[in-house]
Scaffold this motif. Sequence first.
Motif, PDB file in Angstrom:
ATOM      1  N   GLN A 304       0.824  -1.205   0.000  1.00  0.00           N
ATOM      2  CA  GLN A 304       0.000   0.000   0.000  1.00  0.00           C
ATOM      3  C   GLN A 304       0.862   1.261   0.000  1.00  0.00           C
ATOM      4  N   ARG A 305       1.916   1.258   0.794  1.00  0.00           N
ATOM      5  CA  ARG A 305       2.803   2.420   0.835  1.00  0.00           C
ATOM      6  C   ARG A 305       3.532   2.587  -0.500  1.00  0.00           C
ATOM      7  N   TYR A 306       3.913   1.492  -1.118  1.00  0.00           N
ATOM      8  CA  TYR A 306       4.541   1.540  -2.438  1.00  0.00           C
ATOM      9  C   TYR A 306       3.595   2.194  -3.442  1.00  0.00           C
ATOM     10  N   ARG A 307       2.359   1.741  -3.456  1.00  0.00           N
ATOM     11  CA  ARG A 307       1.362   2.259  -4.403  1.00  0.00           C
ATOM     12  C   ARG A 307       1.104   3.746  -4.157  1.00  0.00           C
ATOM     13  N   ASP A 308       0.966   4.123  -2.888  1.00  0.00           N
ATOM     14  CA  ASP A 308       0.716   5.531  -2.572  1.00  0.00           C
ATOM     15  C   ASP A 308       1.891   6.407  -2.996  1.00  0.00           C
ATOM     16  N   ALA A 309       3.111   5.956  -2.704  1.00  0.00           N
ATOM     17  CA  ALA A 309       4.293   6.748  -3.045  1.00  0.00           C
ATOM     18  C   ALA A 309       4.421   6.920  -4.548  1.00  0.00           C
ATOM     19  N   TYR A 310       4.183   5.850  -5.289  1.00  0.00           N
ATOM     20  CA  TYR A 310       4.276   5.929  -6.746  1.00  0.00           C
ATOM     21  C   TYR A 310       3.231   6.885  -7.314  1.00  0.00           C
ATOM     22  N   ARG A 311       1.981   6.744  -6.888  1.00  0.00           N
ATOM     23  CA  ARG A 311       0.923   7.591  -7.430  1.00  0.00           C
ATOM     24  C   ARG A 311       1.153   9.054  -7.092  1.00  0.00           C
ATOM     25  N   ARG A 312       1.631   9.341  -5.905  1.00  0.00           N
ATOM     26  CA  ARG A 312       1.903  10.730  -5.532  1.00  0.00           C
ATOM     27  C   ARG A 312       3.028  11.312  -6.376  1.00  0.00           C
ATOM     28  N   ALA A 313       4.047  10.510  -6.614  1.00  0.00           N
ATOM     29  CA  ALA A 313       5.168  10.997  -7.430  1.00  0.00           C
ATOM     30  C   ALA A 313       4.725  11.279  -8.858  1.00  0.00           C
ATOM     31  N   VAL A 314       3.934  10.381  -9.435  1.00  0.00           N
ATOM     32  CA  VAL A 314       3.460  10.567 -10.808  1.00  0.00           C
ATOM     33  C   VAL A 314       2.547  11.786 -10.898  1.00  0.00           C
TER      34      VAL A 314
END
Length: 520
Positions: A304-314
């Motif tokens: 979940q943290r991986y997904r959140d970090a990626y989406r925020r960066a994009v």
Amino acid sequence: MRLLAHRTHADGAPSLDGWLERSVRGGDLGRTVTRGISWTLLSNWVSAGLQIATTVVLARLLTPADFGLMAMALTLTVVVTQFRQLGLSQAVVQREQLTWVQVNALFWINAAAGVLLALIVAAAGVPLAAFYGEPAVVPLCAALGAGFVFSGLAVQHGALLNRAMQFRRIAVRNMAAGVLSSVAAVAAALLGMGVWSLVVQNVSVLVIVTALNWWAVPWRPSRPSALREALPLLAFGAHVSVANLCYTLSRQADNVIIGRVLDAGALGLYSRAYSLLMLPLRQLKTPVQAVMVPALASLQGEPQRYRDAYRRAVSGLSHAGMPAVVVMAVTSHELVQVVLGEQWVGAAPLFQILAVAGFVQLVSTTTGWIFTSTGRGSAYAGWAAINGVVTVGGFAVGVRWGVTGVAASYAATQLLLLVPAFVVACRDTALSPADPFRAMARPVVVSAAVLLVSVTVRMSVDLPALGSLAATCGAAAAAWGLCLAVWPRARGELRDLVSIAKRRKTRSSRGATSAGGDHA
């Protein structure tokens, strides 16, 4: 994965054993990423400004023939450089569990590769000299090859800096190396060394980076042993190297095809249009990538943290880059006139077409973050090969309609490959193919508003090129700012570009760290 809460020095750098671990606590990840992006952006902007300033100075001290000779000598290094690290730097960053035995083995592999690449570049001097009819290329290639020896000695120390997320040290290293190498080049030119001043700049920056890497990381290699321990990392690195090579060859293919089928004039217009577009975009994309790959790699065990970090960066990257691409495309005629001069106005239509590819690539290039941070090297290489075949095939078809056809084919293939790229990249990861598209939804809406305002203003004003450019950019900036002001969620996404993990979540399975901090 164990997260260290104590094995660090007073200045924040890990102790010797700490370099093998993720050196930030979960609760510090957001702060580390924020500072990392800030430092890396600063480093890139300083380096870009320094590069421009150094070029301006050297252009007045050297002759066009000097730069031409250097370009001839560098012909092979565009390809050879893809094997400089053998993908082993990314392997060290991505690897969840790492030992000093593996690092030591990788060091000697990189060192041997550096020597081999140095010999290849040096030996290439003879055929290159025969091809160009310039005997002076031979000693230049021999000298340039020496740089690969030093870079081979720097790879593992640099990789440990990235793994430990020591972004401030990396930024200071890069800026210091850039300044010192530029000073050395200018001094050499003032001493009348001609083309050799460019060699001094090229090689000295590698020597300086190597010295600074060894100074920053206290680890020292021991004798070569247990090379078998490095085989899993070597396999991953090989796949990354193949992927990088495929992307490099596909991006050089348009220049080769235009130069072979059309003429030097068409190639000049195309290459200048592409360079003018990509220069500002690289200053944005490269720093974010440099920070996000190690950050995402540290979150492999937390979907979940991986997904959140990626989406925020994009989202943040798209908010910062997409409106800028739109404005550059709308003002391409004025931008080319102001930056390159009246004689280059033929590049403006090409710039507009290539801007479509640039718009898409802001997001599509993040597939590399996913492949690398999750250790899926084989899938990365496979997709890079498919991407290369489709892209080069598009160039081969598009050139029938001239240089405009090549630009249009590049934009078309990037659009065509966008969805399949994320289908492949997100397979067996915490992400779904829809995640990147959701992440860029609001930036696309904001960009559409900026496009409408930019076109309206540009068609309404009747000013010289510089005045029209300033008026359109000012109106676009106002529209962009207004969109963010009235749309809190869009504003928050942009803020996340430099504060990706601001909202921290406590992981129920681990609880608090020994230092009492919470987790990002």
